[in-house]
Scaffold this motif. Sequence first.
Motif, PDB file in Angstrom:
ATOM      1  N   UNK A 122       0.830  -1.206   0.000  1.00  0.00           N
ATOM      2  CA  UNK A 122       0.000   0.000   0.000  1.00  0.00           C
ATOM      3  C   UNK A 122       0.863   1.254   0.000  1.00  0.00           C
ATOM      4  N   UNK A 123       1.948   1.229   0.768  1.00  0.00           N
ATOM      5  CA  UNK A 123       2.855   2.380   0.783  1.00  0.00           C
ATOM      6  C   UNK A 123       3.498   2.578  -0.586  1.00  0.00           C
ATOM      7  N   UNK A 124       3.854   1.500  -1.240  1.00  0.00           N
ATOM      8  CA  UNK A 124       4.434   1.610  -2.584  1.00  0.00           C
ATOM      9  C   UNK A 124       3.420   2.158  -3.576  1.00  0.00           C
ATOM     10  N   UNK A 125       2.140   1.930  -3.316  1.00  0.00           N
ATOM     11  CA  UNK A 125       1.087   2.433  -4.201  1.00  0.00           C
ATOM     12  C   UNK A 125       0.711   3.879  -3.891  1.00  0.00           C
ATOM     13  N   UNK A 126       1.386   4.490  -2.919  1.00  0.00           N
ATOM     14  CA  UNK A 126       1.183   5.902  -2.646  1.00  0.00           C
ATOM     15  C   UNK A 126       0.325   6.231  -1.449  1.00  0.00           C
ATOM     16  N   UNK A 127      -0.113   5.217  -0.697  1.00  0.00           N
ATOM     17  CA  UNK A 127      -0.907   5.458   0.495  1.00  0.00           C
ATOM     18  C   UNK A 127      -0.009   5.843   1.668  1.00  0.00           C
ATOM     19  N   UNK A 128      -0.526   6.659   2.555  1.00  0.00           N
ATOM     20  CA  UNK A 128       0.085   6.835   3.865  1.00  0.00           C
ATOM     21  C   UNK A 128      -0.379   5.667   4.722  1.00  0.00           C
ATOM     22  N   UNK A 129       0.559   4.860   5.192  1.00  0.00           N
ATOM     23  CA  UNK A 129       0.224   3.604   5.860  1.00  0.00           C
ATOM     24  C   UNK A 129       0.552   3.697   7.343  1.00  0.00           C
ATOM     25  N   UNK A 130      -0.475   3.494   8.157  1.00  0.00           N
ATOM     26  CA  UNK A 130      -0.290   3.343   9.594  1.00  0.00           C
ATOM     27  C   UNK A 130      -0.290   1.841   9.862  1.00  0.00           C
ATOM     28  N   UNK A 131       0.895   1.310  10.090  1.00  0.00           N
ATOM     29  CA  UNK A 131       1.084  -0.135  10.268  1.00  0.00           C
ATOM     30  C   UNK A 131       1.082  -0.435  11.757  1.00  0.00           C
ATOM     31  N   UNK A 132       0.091  -1.201  12.208  1.00  0.00           N
ATOM     32  CA  UNK A 132      -0.045  -1.433  13.640  1.00  0.00           C
ATOM     33  C   UNK A 132       0.219  -2.891  13.992  1.00  0.00           C
ATOM     34  N   UNK A 133       0.618  -3.077  15.242  1.00  0.00           N
ATOM     35  CA  UNK A 133       0.873  -4.408  15.760  1.00  0.00           C
ATOM     36  C   UNK A 133       0.776  -4.366  17.274  1.00  0.00           C
ATOM     37  N   UNK A 134       0.483  -5.509  17.852  1.00  0.00           N
ATOM     38  CA  UNK A 134       0.272  -5.558  19.303  1.00  0.00           C
ATOM     39  C   UNK A 134       1.541  -5.210  20.065  1.00  0.00           C
ATOM     40  N   UNK A 135       2.690  -5.672  19.572  1.00  0.00           N
ATOM     41  CA  UNK A 135       3.964  -5.460  20.259  1.00  0.00           C
ATOM     42  C   UNK A 135       4.930  -4.759  19.306  1.00  0.00           C
ATOM     43  N   UNK A 136       5.096  -3.439  19.431  1.00  0.00           N
ATOM     44  CA  UNK A 136       6.010  -2.725  18.535  1.00  0.00           C
ATOM     45  C   UNK A 136       7.443  -3.244  18.582  1.00  0.00           C
ATOM     46  N   UNK A 137       7.792  -3.973  19.640  1.00  0.00           N
ATOM     47  CA  UNK A 137       9.112  -4.570  19.709  1.00  0.00           C
ATOM     48  C   UNK A 137       9.344  -5.634  18.658  1.00  0.00           C
ATOM     49  N   UNK A 138       8.245  -6.113  18.026  1.00  0.00           N
ATOM     50  CA  UNK A 138       8.353  -7.125  16.965  1.00  0.00           C
ATOM     51  C   UNK A 138       8.281  -6.501  15.575  1.00  0.00           C
ATOM     52  N   UNK A 139       8.575  -5.219  15.470  1.00  0.00           N
ATOM     53  CA  UNK A 139       8.442  -4.523  14.190  1.00  0.00           C
ATOM     54  C   UNK A 139       9.703  -4.584  13.334  1.00  0.00           C
ATOM     55  N   UNK A 140      10.704  -5.361  13.754  1.00  0.00           N
ATOM     56  CA  UNK A 140      11.960  -5.389  13.016  1.00  0.00           C
ATOM     57  C   UNK A 140      11.806  -5.812  11.568  1.00  0.00           C
ATOM     58  N   UNK A 141      11.089  -6.904  11.329  1.00  0.00           N
ATOM     59  CA  UNK A 141      10.907  -7.386   9.955  1.00  0.00           C
ATOM     60  C   UNK A 141      10.109  -6.389   9.131  1.00  0.00           C
ATOM     61  N   UNK A 142       9.116  -5.761   9.739  1.00  0.00           N
ATOM     62  CA  UNK A 142       8.302  -4.754   9.060  1.00  0.00           C
ATOM     63  C   UNK A 142       9.159  -3.563   8.641  1.00  0.00           C
ATOM     64  N   UNK A 143       9.959  -3.064   9.555  1.00  0.00           N
ATOM     65  CA  UNK A 143      10.807  -1.904   9.233  1.00  0.00           C
ATOM     66  C   UNK A 143      11.845  -2.263   8.172  1.00  0.00           C
TER      67      UNK A 143
END
Length: 282
Positions: free
Chosen positions: A26-47
């Motif tokens: 979605x971000x590549x398609x030009x959307x502003x993406x609010x990516x949420x997850x229960x534990x932000x400490x697990x956001x390594x792969x996402x980032x």
Amino acid sequence: MSADSPKVVLVTGTSSGIGLAAAVSAARAGWTVVATLRDPGRAGALRAAAAEAGVDLDVRRLDVTDEASITSAVEGVLADHGRLDAVVNNAGAGHVATLENESVAEVRKVMEVNFFGVLSVSKAALPHLRATGGRLITVTSVGGVIGQPFNEAYCAAKFAVEGYMESLAPVAAAHGVSVSVVEPGAVATEFVANVGIDLETAVADAGVYAPQLQAYLARTVGQFTDSAQTPEGAAEAVLEALTADEPAFRLQTSAWARDFVGIKLGDLDGSAVLGLTRGWTA
């Protein structure tokens, strides 16, 4: 809120799998993406995936079972971005068990995450989606169409989501909000990690159901290992629901998923479905 500003989508459950892939696409398609997850400490792969794709994500905490967390996340999006154009309900959890071998409390927990969590996020978002003529998209499963052995609670939750959204769709459409469900089959994520069980222990504890569970697990783990779709492939259907001029209510993520759910949708007496799934436990 400027009509020229980028559209904003909130995606739940983005630490891995379809949620991660959908957020990045979605971000590549030009959307502003609010990516949420229960534990932000697990956001390594996402980032890391966002960095590799050269896109920016607004990563935030959202626990779909916590009303305060949901309210805080939605209010934060409005405060910081000024609008909300779409929600992708992706957060969920797998579950493998059968009725005699699990408590009703465990079934309620499955429903809390996979059904009531979706409803809670959707309820918080709907007033803002009405304001933008937005889109409410929920990742369900082929298990929301065809009940599958040892997935009674999980499939019940996904059936419930599909029924709720199918019922909500014409009501929401009257106020400019498009409602869609996305139905993946097997996706190349960690099946065992997602359902949270030790396979050998599960079979040992299954009692009279052990032979059937062993057969089911052999079939299912093999499917996830050998013929699963990539998360990126599944996320294409999410992006279609976000961007199509008139998105369908029901979108499958692959030809296999379309064929599979087609069995149920044309099965008036239930014999085709049960003839298929009985073979999974033989």
